[in-house]
Write an enzyme that holds these catalytic residues in place. Structure first.
Site, PDB file in Angstrom:
ATOM      1  CG  HIS A  58       2.255   8.234  -6.297  1.00 59.04           C
ATOM      2  ND1 HIS A  58       1.607   7.013  -6.296  1.00 59.04           N
ATOM      3  CD2 HIS A  58       1.980   8.818  -7.492  1.00 59.04           C
ATOM      4  CE1 HIS A  58       0.952   6.875  -7.441  1.00 59.04           C
ATOM      5  NE2 HIS A  58       1.166   7.947  -8.186  1.00 59.04           N
TER       6      HIS A  58
ATOM      7  CG  ASN B   2       2.927   6.664  -0.271  1.00 56.02           C
ATOM      8  OD1 ASN B   2       3.532   5.586  -0.213  1.00 56.02           O
ATOM      9  ND2 ASN B   2       2.193   6.997  -1.315  1.00 56.02           N
TER      10      ASN B   2
ATOM     11  CG  ASN C 112      12.037   4.524  -2.721  1.00 55.08           C
ATOM     12  OD1 ASN C 112      12.430   5.656  -2.939  1.00 55.08           O
ATOM     13  ND2 ASN C 112      11.361   3.809  -3.623  1.00 55.08           N
TER      14      ASN C 112
ATOM     15  N   GLY D  84      12.873  -2.753  -1.950  1.00 58.86           N
ATOM     16  CA  GLY D  84      13.391  -1.860  -0.922  1.00 58.86           C
ATOM     17  C   GLY D  84      14.496  -0.918  -1.370  1.00 58.86           C
TER      18      GLY D  84
ATOM     19  CG  ASP E  91      -1.633   7.913  -4.247  1.00 59.46           C
ATOM     20  OD1 ASP E  91      -0.855   7.591  -3.337  1.00 59.46           O
ATOM     21  OD2 ASP E  91      -1.818   7.218  -5.253  1.00 59.46           O
TER      22      ASP E  91
HETATM   23  C1  GRF Z   1       8.629   2.779  -5.818  1.00 59.82           C
HETATM   24  O1  GRF Z   1       8.491   3.074  -7.176  1.00 59.82           O
HETATM   25  C2  GRF Z   1       7.725   3.673  -5.013  1.00 59.82           C
HETATM   26  O2  GRF Z   1       7.547   4.930  -5.567  1.00 59.82           O
HETATM   27  C3  GRF Z   1       6.440   2.924  -5.047  1.00 59.82           C
HETATM   28  O3  GRF Z   1       6.812   1.560  -4.980  1.00 59.82           O
HETATM   29  C4  GRF Z   1       8.130   1.388  -5.482  1.00 59.82           C
HETATM   30  C5  GRF Z   1       8.923   0.695  -4.420  1.00 59.82           C
HETATM   31  O4  GRF Z   1      10.206   0.338  -4.835  1.00 59.82           O
HETATM   32  N1  GRF Z   1       5.552   3.393  -4.028  1.00 59.82           N
HETATM   33  P1  GRF Z   1      11.278  -0.169  -3.772  1.00 59.82           P
HETATM   34  O5  GRF Z   1      10.697  -1.371  -3.047  1.00 59.82           O
HETATM   35  O6  GRF Z   1      11.602   0.961  -2.845  1.00 59.82           O
HETATM   36  O7  GRF Z   1      12.480  -0.565  -4.591  1.00 59.82           O
END
Ligand code: GRF
Length: 211
Positions: free
Chosen positions: A112, A110, A16, A14, A153
């Site tokens: 990516h 999303n 992000n 998590g 995607d």
């Molecule tokens: C990130 O690299 C995102 O781009 C991908 O999954 C990963 C998630 O990381 N879709 P986090 O759980 O947000 O640390």
């Protein structure tokens, strides 16, 4: 501009999600708020992050449902009941079907960890993306935020940011640099643009309105 309820869907650490929480705290989303976190796995650290920030969170485990269809139905219903306006997939690793996409047209985004259309589609998730980029020898990679459509995607691209690939990179070091320099910046920025009604989509192309 209307206030929006944001749901963040996670399956792991998590980071992000954390970038979104920090951005909300800094006032980036004006009145819009993260009102729900949904994890597809129990016990992940993303759920702790939600708890630490008093954000309602729940786990919808794929293994508790017999099929992708029944899982997607439950997810779409949960999001609708919570009056969600924007769904953010932030490292959400569970397959969902059109019941969710149709319930939230141009309202699911999303992140990516590559520059789409490179290193994306089926099988390109997590470290696999960065392994493929290093194997190809690309000199830049990066991240993409896009609207989610039924094709993996392939939805309209909202924002991208390039990141340098170094000669001695491992998949892990490249992943980290892309998170720090690209993902944690463009995901909150895309959410901000959405919340401020600055995004429109025509013929699969995203247009950003100046405000
Ligand atoms: C990130 O690299 C995102 O781009 C991908 O999954 C990963 C998630 O990381 N879709 P986090 O759980 O947000 O640390």
């Amino acid at each position: 501009m209307s206030k929006k309820n944001i749901a963040v869907l996670v399956s792991g650490g998590g980071t992000n999600l954390q970038s979104l929480i920090d951005s909300e705290k800094s006032g980036m989303f004006r009145d819009s708020k993260i009102t729900l976190v949904i994890s597809s796995k129990p016990g992940v650290y993303a759920l702790e992050r939600a708890k630490n920030n008093n954000i309602p969170a729940l786990t919808l485990s794929r293994k508790d449902y017999g099929s992708i269809e029944s899982y997607s139905k439950a997810l779409a219903e949960t999001l609708k009941q919570a009056d969600i306006d924007l769904v953010v997939l932030a490292g959400f690793l569970t397959i969902i079907d059109s019941q969710v996409y149709e319930a939230f047209p141009n309202a699911i985004i999303n992140i990516h960890p590559a520059l789409i259309p490179s290193f994306c589609g089926k099988g390109y998730y997590g470290l696999h993306v960065h392994e493929a980029a290093l194997k190809k020898g690309v000199k830049v990679s990066g991240a993409t935020v896009h609207f989610v459509t039924p094709e993996c995607d392939a939805g309209p691209i909202i924002l991208q940011k390039a990141v340098e690939v170094k000669q001695d990179d491992t998949p892990e070091t490249l992943q980290r640099r892309i998170m720090e320099q690209a993902e944690w910046k463009i995901l909150p920025k895309a959410v901000q643009l959405f919340c401020r009604d600055q995004l429109s989509v025509k013929d699969n192309i995203v247009y950003i309105k100046e405000n």
